[in-house]
Design a protein around this motif. Structure first.
Motif, PDB file in Angstrom:
ATOM      1  N   ILE A 138      17.737 -13.339 -39.224  1.00 42.07           N
ATOM      2  CA  ILE A 138      16.931 -12.372 -38.474  1.00 42.07           C
ATOM      3  C   ILE A 138      17.874 -11.335 -37.885  1.00 42.07           C
ATOM      4  N   THR A 139      17.698 -10.084 -38.262  1.00 39.74           N
ATOM      5  CA  THR A 139      18.550  -9.017 -37.741  1.00 39.74           C
ATOM      6  C   THR A 139      17.872  -8.231 -36.625  1.00 39.74           C
ATOM      7  N   ARG A 140      16.550  -8.084 -36.707  1.00 38.21           N
ATOM      8  CA  ARG A 140      15.783  -7.405 -35.653  1.00 38.21           C
ATOM      9  C   ARG A 140      14.389  -8.009 -35.600  1.00 38.21           C
ATOM     10  N   PHE A 141      13.903  -8.208 -34.385  1.00 42.44           N
ATOM     11  CA  PHE A 141      12.564  -8.762 -34.179  1.00 42.44           C
ATOM     12  C   PHE A 141      11.967  -8.031 -32.991  1.00 42.44           C
ATOM     13  N   ALA A 142      10.759  -7.501 -33.154  1.00 44.19           N
ATOM     14  CA  ALA A 142      10.187  -6.581 -32.176  1.00 44.19           C
ATOM     15  C   ALA A 142       9.063  -7.197 -31.356  1.00 44.19           C
ATOM     16  N   ALA A 182       4.679  -2.567 -32.821  1.00 44.64           N
ATOM     17  CA  ALA A 182       4.167  -2.690 -34.184  1.00 44.64           C
ATOM     18  C   ALA A 182       4.875  -1.710 -35.116  1.00 44.64           C
ATOM     19  N   GLN A 183       5.147  -0.497 -34.630  1.00 47.96           N
ATOM     20  CA  GLN A 183       5.905   0.462 -35.434  1.00 47.96           C
ATOM     21  C   GLN A 183       7.248  -0.137 -35.838  1.00 47.96           C
ATOM     22  N   PHE A 184       7.951  -0.697 -34.864  1.00 49.10           N
ATOM     23  CA  PHE A 184       9.268  -1.265 -35.119  1.00 49.10           C
ATOM     24  C   PHE A 184       9.174  -2.459 -36.066  1.00 49.10           C
ATOM     25  N   ALA A 185       8.200  -3.341 -35.822  1.00 44.56           N
ATOM     26  CA  ALA A 185       8.068  -4.553 -36.630  1.00 44.56           C
ATOM     27  C   ALA A 185       7.808  -4.234 -38.091  1.00 44.56           C
ATOM     28  N   LEU A 186       7.116  -3.126 -38.355  1.00 45.29           N
ATOM     29  CA  LEU A 186       6.708  -2.785 -39.717  1.00 45.29           C
ATOM     30  C   LEU A 186       7.545  -1.671 -40.328  1.00 45.29           C
ATOM     31  N   SER A 187       8.611  -1.299 -39.653  1.00 50.06           N
ATOM     32  CA  SER A 187       9.396  -0.149 -40.091  1.00 50.06           C
ATOM     33  C   SER A 187      10.209  -0.406 -41.345  1.00 50.06           C
ATOM     34  N   GLY A 188      10.434  -1.677 -41.682  1.00 48.39           N
ATOM     35  CA  GLY A 188      11.337  -2.008 -42.774  1.00 48.39           C
ATOM     36  C   GLY A 188      12.751  -2.234 -42.293  1.00 48.39           C
ATOM     37  N   ASN A 189      13.023  -1.902 -41.025  1.00 51.69           N
ATOM     38  CA  ASN A 189      14.326  -2.149 -40.416  1.00 51.69           C
ATOM     39  C   ASN A 189      14.329  -3.411 -39.570  1.00 51.69           C
ATOM     40  N   ALA A 190      13.222  -4.146 -39.586  1.00 57.37           N
ATOM     41  CA  ALA A 190      13.107  -5.406 -38.850  1.00 57.37           C
ATOM     42  C   ALA A 190      12.420  -6.418 -39.742  1.00 57.37           C
ATOM     43  N   GLU A 191      12.693  -7.691 -39.472  1.00 56.37           N
ATOM     44  CA  GLU A 191      12.016  -8.737 -40.235  1.00 56.37           C
ATOM     45  C   GLU A 191      10.558  -8.881 -39.816  1.00 56.37           C
TER      46      GLU A 191
END
Length: 262
Positions: A138-142, A182-191
């Motif tokens: 896990i690299t990023r989790f929002a 939700a933007q961050f979670a679905l950005s492709g830069n977070a798992e």
């Protein structure tokens, strides 16, 4: 939790993926409804239906409940406040800033959501999240900022219940509100991340990922309450009444909310 330089850079890169929150307009006579950001798409539908039926218009300001409560104390010209946590309404009422104690309009739920292509496969018990976290995958989790966003508060409680809160700290990315999370979670830069079910069900969001409900007993209930503020006029009163009518309640239910009395 302080936001590191890397997190700030991620927030900036994700800002282009906004879910379309409407800013507070500076002009016009239509009353302003300050609504928690889990209601983003719900309120757009309800406000449009209200205008179609009555010819009256309202303006929507979407954001975190805690920030709106602060703005109301500072004199922001909102006429209705739709909070994601009823305690904020109770506190404002105790300070004489609402007409009355308001009405419970919905009970919300949180979900774990991941974008298509993520290695994180959402499951209700967060087992995959725990396994990937232990493996360093896990690299990023929002989540929304739990300091002022009720959906972030409930996400923190759920992660504490599952025993994952401390281990997630190095990779946690905080949204200003649950819509931004939700933007961050679905950005492709977070798992992935923990967001509102109402956002996960929205036609504008649902095609972007998969999700599962998190057990309701892992966190305090999201009892969402609204109230008229002291300066509310006739249009605001009419819209407030409309929110309690079958047409508006049906829209709420379609977005996954549990309705009072059901």
């Amino acid at each position: 939790m302080p936001i590191t330089l890397a997190r700030r850079q991620f927030l900036a890169s994700a800002s282009a993926l906004a879910l379309g929150a409407m800013p507070l307009a500076a002009q016009g006579a239509a009353p302003v409804v300050a609504a928690a950001s889990d209601l983003q798409f719900v309120m757009e539908e309800i406000a449009a239906a209200f205008t179609a039926e009555t010819g009256m218009q309202v303006r929507l300001a979407m954001g975190s409940t805690g920030n709106f409560a602060r703005q109301i104390r500072e004199g922001a010209p909102f006429e209705i406040f739709m909070a994601a946590d009823e305690q904020f309404i109770a506190d404002l009422h105790a300070e004489g800033l609402t007409r009355d104690a308001g009405d419970l309009y919905a009970i919300g739920r949180i979900v774990i959501m991941a974008p298509h292509g993520s290695a994180l496969v959402p499951d209700p018990e967060l087992d995959t999240l725990a396994e990937m976290l232990a493996a360093g995958q896990i690299t990023r989790f929002a989540i929304a900022n739990p300091e002022h966003a009720p959906y972030g508060m409930r996400a923190r409680e759920a992660l504490i219940s599952r025993g994952l809160w401390e281990d997630l700290q190095p990779v946690m990315v905080l949204g200003e509100n649950v819509s931004q999370a939700a933007q961050f979670a679905l950005s492709g830069n977070a798992e992935g991340g923990i967001v509102a079910q109402s956002l996960a069900l929205a036609p504008q969001v649902a095609p972007r990922g998969t999700w599962e409900l998190i057990p309701a007993d892992w966190h305090q209930p999201l009892r969402q309450r609204m109230a008229l503020l002291g300066n509310a006029g006739p249009v605001a009163e009419a819209f407030y009444d409309y929110l309690m009518q079958p047409a508006a309640r049906a829209i709420m239910e379609r977005y996954g909310f549990v309705l009072p009395g059901e």
